[in-house]
Design a protein around this motif. Sequence first.
Motif, short mmCIF file in Angstrom:
data_model
loop_
_atom_site.label_atom_id
_atom_site.label_comp_id
_atom_site.label_asym_id
_atom_site.label_seq_id
_atom_site.Cartn_x
_atom_site.Cartn_y
_atom_site.Cartn_z
N ILE A 130 119.60 95.66 111.59
CA ILE A 130 118.85 95.14 110.45
C ILE A 130 119.77 94.33 109.54
O ILE A 130 120.87 94.77 109.20
CB ILE A 130 118.21 96.28 109.63
N LYS A 131 119.34 93.14 109.19
CA LYS A 131 120.09 92.30 108.27
C LYS A 131 119.47 92.38 106.87
O LYS A 131 118.26 92.40 106.72
CB LYS A 131 120.10 90.84 108.73
N TYR A 132 120.31 92.43 105.88
CA TYR A 132 119.87 92.47 104.49
C TYR A 132 120.34 91.20 103.80
O TYR A 132 121.53 90.92 103.74
CB TYR A 132 120.47 93.67 103.77
N LYS A 133 119.40 90.41 103.29
CA LYS A 133 119.77 89.23 102.52
C LYS A 133 119.82 89.61 101.05
O LYS A 133 118.86 90.16 100.52
CB LYS A 133 118.74 88.11 102.74
N TRP A 134 120.93 89.33 100.43
CA TRP A 134 121.03 89.70 99.02
C TRP A 134 122.03 88.81 98.30
O TRP A 134 122.77 88.05 98.93
CB TRP A 134 121.41 91.16 98.87
N SER A 135 122.03 88.91 96.99
CA SER A 135 122.96 88.14 96.17
C SER A 135 123.59 89.05 95.14
O SER A 135 122.95 89.96 94.62
CB SER A 135 122.23 87.01 95.45
N GLY A 136 124.84 88.80 94.85
CA GLY A 136 125.51 89.51 93.78
C GLY A 136 126.65 88.65 93.29
O GLY A 136 127.75 88.72 93.81
N THR A 137 126.39 87.80 92.35
CA THR A 137 127.38 86.82 91.93
C THR A 137 127.92 87.12 90.55
O THR A 137 127.43 87.98 89.83
CB THR A 137 126.78 85.40 91.92
N ALA A 138 128.95 86.37 90.19
CA ALA A 138 129.61 86.59 88.91
C ALA A 138 128.67 86.38 87.73
O ALA A 138 128.85 86.96 86.68
CB ALA A 138 130.82 85.66 88.78
N ASP B 204 117.64 96.47 90.78
CA ASP B 204 116.65 95.53 91.31
C ASP B 204 116.08 96.17 92.57
O ASP B 204 116.75 96.22 93.60
CB ASP B 204 117.31 94.19 91.63
N VAL B 205 114.86 96.68 92.50
CA VAL B 205 114.34 97.55 93.55
C VAL B 205 114.17 96.86 94.90
O VAL B 205 114.14 97.52 95.93
CB VAL B 205 113.00 98.19 93.13
N ASN B 206 114.06 95.53 94.90
CA ASN B 206 113.93 94.82 96.19
C ASN B 206 115.00 93.75 96.32
O ASN B 206 114.85 92.82 97.10
CB ASN B 206 112.53 94.21 96.34
N ASN B 207 116.06 93.85 95.60
CA ASN B 207 117.21 92.97 95.48
C ASN B 207 116.78 91.55 95.13
O ASN B 207 115.62 91.18 95.21
CB ASN B 207 118.15 93.08 96.67
N PHE B 208 117.74 90.76 94.71
CA PHE B 208 117.44 89.46 94.12
C PHE B 208 116.58 88.57 95.00
O PHE B 208 115.70 87.86 94.53
CB PHE B 208 118.75 88.74 93.78
N ASN B 209 116.82 88.61 96.28
CA ASN B 209 116.11 87.71 97.19
C ASN B 209 114.66 88.10 97.41
O ASN B 209 113.89 87.34 98.00
CB ASN B 209 116.86 87.62 98.52
N GLY B 210 114.28 89.28 96.92
CA GLY B 210 112.89 89.70 97.05
C GLY B 210 112.00 89.21 95.92
O GLY B 210 110.77 89.27 96.03
#
Length: 247
Positions: free
Chosen positions: A106-114, A160-166
């Motif tokens: 399973i791949k998870y697309k997500w973001s976590g930037t400065a 963020d319950v469905n992470n930023f990309n959701g």
Amino acid sequence: MAEVLITLGIIGIVAAMTIPTLVSKIQEAHFHAKWKECYAILNNAFKMTVAENPRMVVTTPENYNPSKEFIDAMLSHLQVVDTCAALTSYDKNLCDNYSHYKDSQIKYKWSGTANMYSRYKTLSGGKLNAYDFSNKAALLKNGASIYFGGSHSGSTILVDVNNFNGGPNIIGKDVYVISMTSALINSRIQYIEDLYFKPSGDEGTRTEKEGYAGCDESIGSVNVNGTVDYIFKAPGAGCSYKYLHEK
């Protein structure tokens, strides 16, 4: 035939009017349920961290961000897929990518930037200038992303319950705030045993103390340009308490 077509047309109009509302309610119910799940997971991790080292230093008068020791201890009790940080003292990876959970396909697309805070909005549609959750980010196995941070208003964990990309990335919709404020004064070293671990808007949190408890786009304190400087003031922050305790 004409009567059948008219009936079908009426059904179509009614469906067009009601389906979006129904879909929205289903989505909101999903977000609320996921928030309760995430809070339970994080609260359990917090209790385990306290039990291991109640005198762990979380913040100091010189640094309002939660300590690396605290963050690492919390993450050790969570099922973490990936981590990244705004501060180079942790790592240089800004995590805007795909990540795998161990041997899973399973791949998870997500973001976590400065500058993650600038990519979220308040319930009233304004933008966050609140840097108090930009210290360390983690993607959990359940698909949620969490952000550690702090300011003189106390340490916080944004969920963020469905992470930023959701999407939709709105405080009080799919994004909630956990406050780790202390009952003691801020101008001292804060140990983990002194901290509250509560959803924003709950009694004793800065959101409640400052009069911003409640879940409505009109509740909060915004600048003239619509931005918010601290997460505890954000319209929607009080939803964290409301939706955690709703039936």
